[in-house]
Scaffold this motif. Structure first.
Motif, PDB file in Angstrom:
ATOM      1  N   GLN A 527       0.828  -1.204   0.000  1.00 38.18           N
ATOM      2  CA  GLN A 527       0.000   0.000   0.000  1.00 38.18           C
ATOM      3  C   GLN A 527       0.867   1.260   0.000  1.00 38.18           C
ATOM      4  O   GLN A 527       0.564   2.241  -0.685  1.00 38.18           O
ATOM      5  CB  GLN A 527      -0.918   0.007   1.224  1.00 38.18           C
ATOM      6  N   MET A 528       1.946   1.246   0.775  1.00 33.49           N
ATOM      7  CA  MET A 528       2.829   2.410   0.834  1.00 33.49           C
ATOM      8  C   MET A 528       3.578   2.586  -0.490  1.00 33.49           C
ATOM      9  O   MET A 528       3.834   3.716  -0.915  1.00 33.49           O
ATOM     10  CB  MET A 528       3.810   2.273   1.995  1.00 33.49           C
ATOM     11  N   PHE A 529       3.909   1.480  -1.139  1.00 37.80           N
ATOM     12  CA  PHE A 529       4.544   1.544  -2.455  1.00 37.80           C
ATOM     13  C   PHE A 529       3.599   2.220  -3.452  1.00 37.80           C
ATOM     14  O   PHE A 529       4.005   3.117  -4.203  1.00 37.80           O
ATOM     15  CB  PHE A 529       4.906   0.136  -2.916  1.00 37.80           C
ATOM     16  N   GLN A 549      -8.841   1.709  -5.396  1.00 37.34           N
ATOM     17  CA  GLN A 549     -10.028   0.956  -4.999  1.00 37.34           C
ATOM     18  C   GLN A 549      -9.674  -0.481  -4.629  1.00 37.34           C
ATOM     19  O   GLN A 549     -10.151  -1.021  -3.622  1.00 37.34           O
ATOM     20  CB  GLN A 549     -11.049   0.968  -6.138  1.00 37.34           C
ATOM     21  N   ALA A 550      -8.804  -1.106  -5.412  1.00 36.97           N
ATOM     22  CA  ALA A 550      -8.437  -2.499  -5.153  1.00 36.97           C
ATOM     23  C   ALA A 550      -7.670  -2.657  -3.848  1.00 36.97           C
ATOM     24  O   ALA A 550      -7.811  -3.669  -3.154  1.00 36.97           O
ATOM     25  CB  ALA A 550      -7.612  -3.032  -6.324  1.00 36.97           C
ATOM     26  N   MET A 551      -6.856  -1.652  -3.501  1.00 38.76           N
ATOM     27  CA  MET A 551      -5.997  -1.770  -2.318  1.00 38.76           C
ATOM     28  C   MET A 551      -6.597  -1.091  -1.088  1.00 38.76           C
ATOM     29  O   MET A 551      -6.007  -1.118  -0.004  1.00 38.76           O
ATOM     30  CB  MET A 551      -4.611  -1.180  -2.617  1.00 38.76           C
ATOM     31  N   GLY A 552      -7.760  -0.465  -1.267  1.00 40.19           N
ATOM     32  CA  GLY A 552      -8.412   0.160  -0.120  1.00 40.19           C
ATOM     33  C   GLY A 552      -7.715   1.398   0.392  1.00 40.19           C
ATOM     34  O   GLY A 552      -7.735   1.690   1.594  1.00 40.19           O
ATOM     35  N   VAL A 553      -7.097   2.160  -0.514  1.00 40.21           N
ATOM     36  CA  VAL A 553      -6.407   3.401  -0.140  1.00 40.21           C
ATOM     37  C   VAL A 553      -7.241   4.584  -0.643  1.00 40.21           C
ATOM     38  O   VAL A 553      -7.348   4.804  -1.850  1.00 40.21           O
ATOM     39  CB  VAL A 553      -4.988   3.459  -0.735  1.00 40.21           C
ATOM     40  N   ARG A 554      -7.807   5.342   0.271  1.00 42.27           N
ATOM     41  CA  ARG A 554      -8.717   6.442  -0.086  1.00 42.27           C
ATOM     42  C   ARG A 554      -7.916   7.715  -0.376  1.00 42.27           C
ATOM     43  O   ARG A 554      -7.918   8.664   0.398  1.00 42.27           O
ATOM     44  CB  ARG A 554      -9.726   6.657   1.026  1.00 42.27           C
ATOM     45  N   ILE A 555      -7.257   7.722  -1.521  1.00 38.28           N
ATOM     46  CA  ILE A 555      -6.402   8.864  -1.837  1.00 38.28           C
ATOM     47  C   ILE A 555      -7.207  10.115  -2.157  1.00 38.28           C
ATOM     48  O   ILE A 555      -6.662  11.220  -2.137  1.00 38.28           O
ATOM     49  CB  ILE A 555      -5.460   8.536  -3.017  1.00 38.28           C
TER      50      ILE A 555
END
Length: 625
Positions: A527-529, A549-555
């Motif tokens: 996720q951090m990558f 969306q796939a990784m669940g990161v709400r940027i």
């Protein structure tokens, strides 16, 4: 009133160590201090009233609208942003401070007669040589600092509130380096604050970051006759953090007159002793004892400091038995008089004390190297400075076996003609520390030794070699290993983030290729990558949205913090961006930093022209998780 900041408990039990800090802040490598938990309101180091910088006096509501609300970055709760209030000016319980000052003044009257400060000021610094407080700082843009408009159009009271409430040190070494650069730069004083007060807030934050040497230089950038009560209080903290009470002597009379705090009474005596005036120093110390301005170890340390300047006429032996905590007063005067501080007392102190200690030339290199490693992990020490300190260890006759052994391993790793011997020494240095911070510090220590290892296939240590080089910003030597870093490995991911070719876009498959094992709690390295690549602009919009969306990161999430960052970016305000980036890093380690916050920080840094530092922050996330 409440006091300003209470620093967190020092949780490290490591020994002392490190080297004097270089003030130039090169980007390429580029307290009130108390032991109580938190950073909200320190207890008195001496008597009550010896505290931190007060908040500016509140003007009338018609002239001072409310400052903007503090921002709350993703992953940081409001509780991580402690409020700060002005310190109490009350005297010791049961004492009358005014009466004490009168008594002490009468004792010293025969030896010291006051002189009109305005008359003295003209003799000490002619009007043509006076410096304006419209621009204050120590590092110009041509020396690696930010520009004069680094804080853009931000309101001065808002910036001061962010600085005062920042819970330092922050998680990221590279964000801390960037914030130091911003705070030390020669910048324009923003609106609604005075230049001296704004310098005080910057210096106070530097002290809490562990950057005591830079803080002292910033304090010195303001002429003495421009000092405000806030700057006087921060000057006291900074002088003690550097173990340098002599720095307070030119302003000691101003401090006593403006603040009426007992600490300045003792400082007056110390300065008299340092000036070789025992006849003035003696009555001051004796009167302080009678009036109970201080007692116990605090008074003994002051008396020892007086004796250091009066040819031993007041020789004092310091015994730490019964002392249960290390305060900035005790640290500062012990350092000034070379009174060794027991290691268990350092365990009661916040981590900043170790960083101050690491920079103090009073102590031997052997004593400082352990603390210097911790300071390097925080960004206070550069890789070159840390290597130089270990080189000094080898020159000391009484170096202990442990420190000398590390120094010898470093020499072998750097200069042995046999590559297997060098690699063996590197592994020994990397494997020895028992905690994550110590292991990261060893990467920084060995950065240049790693850069001298010739690239070759099938090197089992390629991940750590790359991490070591990039920990010190050595991206070009690291990129020589690119063809030998297996796709999907940590080395490959770090080199991808550090790549200076921003035009190259990565596909979803490239990001998916990096699938490190998930361990512990908090965000995963994958996720951090992704957050790092997205923040660096290395993904097209469609790919970024799919992966988010796939990784669940709400940027795309917004709050007051992200909007503040966007405003700073719009103004190209590098200093404000770094201050807000640090606000988003208020956590004990990288496990508390969310991918959303990392994305916002890296994106903002890149968009204001701090792309090199942004890359290093992204790499650091992978290195330290």
């Amino acid at each position: 009133m409440k006091r300003l900041f209470r620093l967190r408990r020092f949780r490290n039990s490591t020994g002392a160590g490190a080297l004097a800090l270089l003030l130039c802040l090169a980007l390429a490598g580029v307290s009130r201090f108390d032991v109580a938990a938190g950073q909200e309101a320190p207890e008195s180091i001496l008597p009550q009233g010896f505290g931190e910088p007060p908040q500016p006096p509140a003007p009338s509501p018609t002239r001072r609208p409310a400052a903007p609300s503090p921002v709350t970055p993703p992953g940081v709760t409001p509780g991580a942003l402690p409020s700060a209030a002005a310190p109490s000016a009350n005297p010791l319980p049961g004492d009358d401070a005014a009466a004490a000052d009168e008594s002490i003044a009468s004792d010293e009257a025969a030896a010291v007669k006051p002189v009109d400060p305005a008359v003295l000021a003209e003799y000490e610094l002619p009007s043509f040589a006076r410096r304006s407080t419209a621009l204050v700082g120590v590092v110009g843009q041509d020396q690696g600092g930010f520009g004069a408009n680094a804080f853009g159009q931000a309101d001065g009271l808002y910036l001061e509130a962010l600085m005062r409430r920042l819970n330092a040190p922050v998680a990221s070494r590279w964000v801390s380096i960037g914030l130091r650069q911003a705070l030390a730069s020669v910048v324009a004083t923003p609106g609604r604050v005075g230049g001296a007060d704004f310098a005080a807030e910057r210096a106070w934050l530097l002290v809490r970051m562990g950057e005591s040497v830079v803080a002292r230089a910033l304090i010195a950038a303001v002429d003495n006759d421009q000092y405000t009560p806030k700057l006087l209080q921060v000057a006291m903290q900074t002088g003690l953090a550097n173990g340098d009470p002599a720095a307070l002597c030119p302003i000691v009379d101003q401090g006593r007159a403006a603040l009426s705090e007992p600490a300045w009474v003792l400082t007056k005596a110390i300065c008299a002793g340092l000036s070789g005036e025992p006849r003035a120093a003696g009555p001051l110390i004796d009167a302080a004892r009678r009036q109970r301005v201080a007692r116990g170890i605090d008074l003994l340390l002051a008396e020892k400091a007086v004796g250091a300047g009066s040819k031993g006429r007041r020789a004092v032996t310091i015994e730490w038995d019964g002392v249960d905590r290390l305060t900035i007063w005790r640290y500062g005067l012990a350092t000034a008089t070379a009174a060794e501080i027991p290691p268990d007392l350092f365990a009661t102190a916040a981590p900043q004390a170790r960083y101050w200690f690491a920079q103090s030339p009073v102590w031997s290199a052997q004593a400082r190297v352990a603390a210097a490693e911790r300071a390097a992990a925080q960004g206070v020490f550069s890789s070159a400075a840390l290597v130089g300190l270990y080189a000094e260890v080898l020159q000391e006759d009484d170096a202990a076996a442990a420190e000398a052994g590390i120094a010898q391993d470093l020499r072998t790793a750097s200069a042995d003609p046999s590559l297997p011997a060098r690699m063996s020494a590197l592994r020994q240095l990397w494997d020895e520390p028992r905690d994550a911070r110590g292991r990261y510090a060893r990467l920084i220590l060995t950065a240049r030794a790693a850069a001298m290892v010739p690239p070759a296939p099938k090197n089992e240590d390629v991940d750590r070699l790359i991490a070591a080089m990039l920990s010190a910003g050595l991206d070009q030597p690291a990129q020589r290993w690119r063809s030998f870093a297996a796709r999907g490995s940590d080395a490959w991911a770090m080199l991808t983030l550090a790549d200076r070719n921003d035009a190259v876009r990565l596909s979803r498959g490239d990001v998916a290729a990096y699938a490190p094992p998930v361990s512990g709690t908090g965000p995963g390295k994958a996720q951090m990558f992704f957050a790092g690549l997205a923040g660096l602009g290395r993904l097209d919009i469609g790919t970024m949205e799919q992966l988010a969306q796939a990784m669940g990161v709400r940027i795309g999430a917004e709050n007051s913090w992200t909007r503040a960052l966007d405003r700073a970016v719009a103004q190209r305000a590098q200093g404000t961006v770094m201050l807000l980036a640090a606000t988003g890093m208020q956590t004990g380690d990288w496990h508390g930093v969310s991918p959303e916050a990392l994305f916002r920080i890296i994106s903002a840094m890149r968009r204001v022209g701090l792309t090199g530092q942004a890359r290093m922050v992204a790499v650091e996330a992978l290195t330290r998780l």
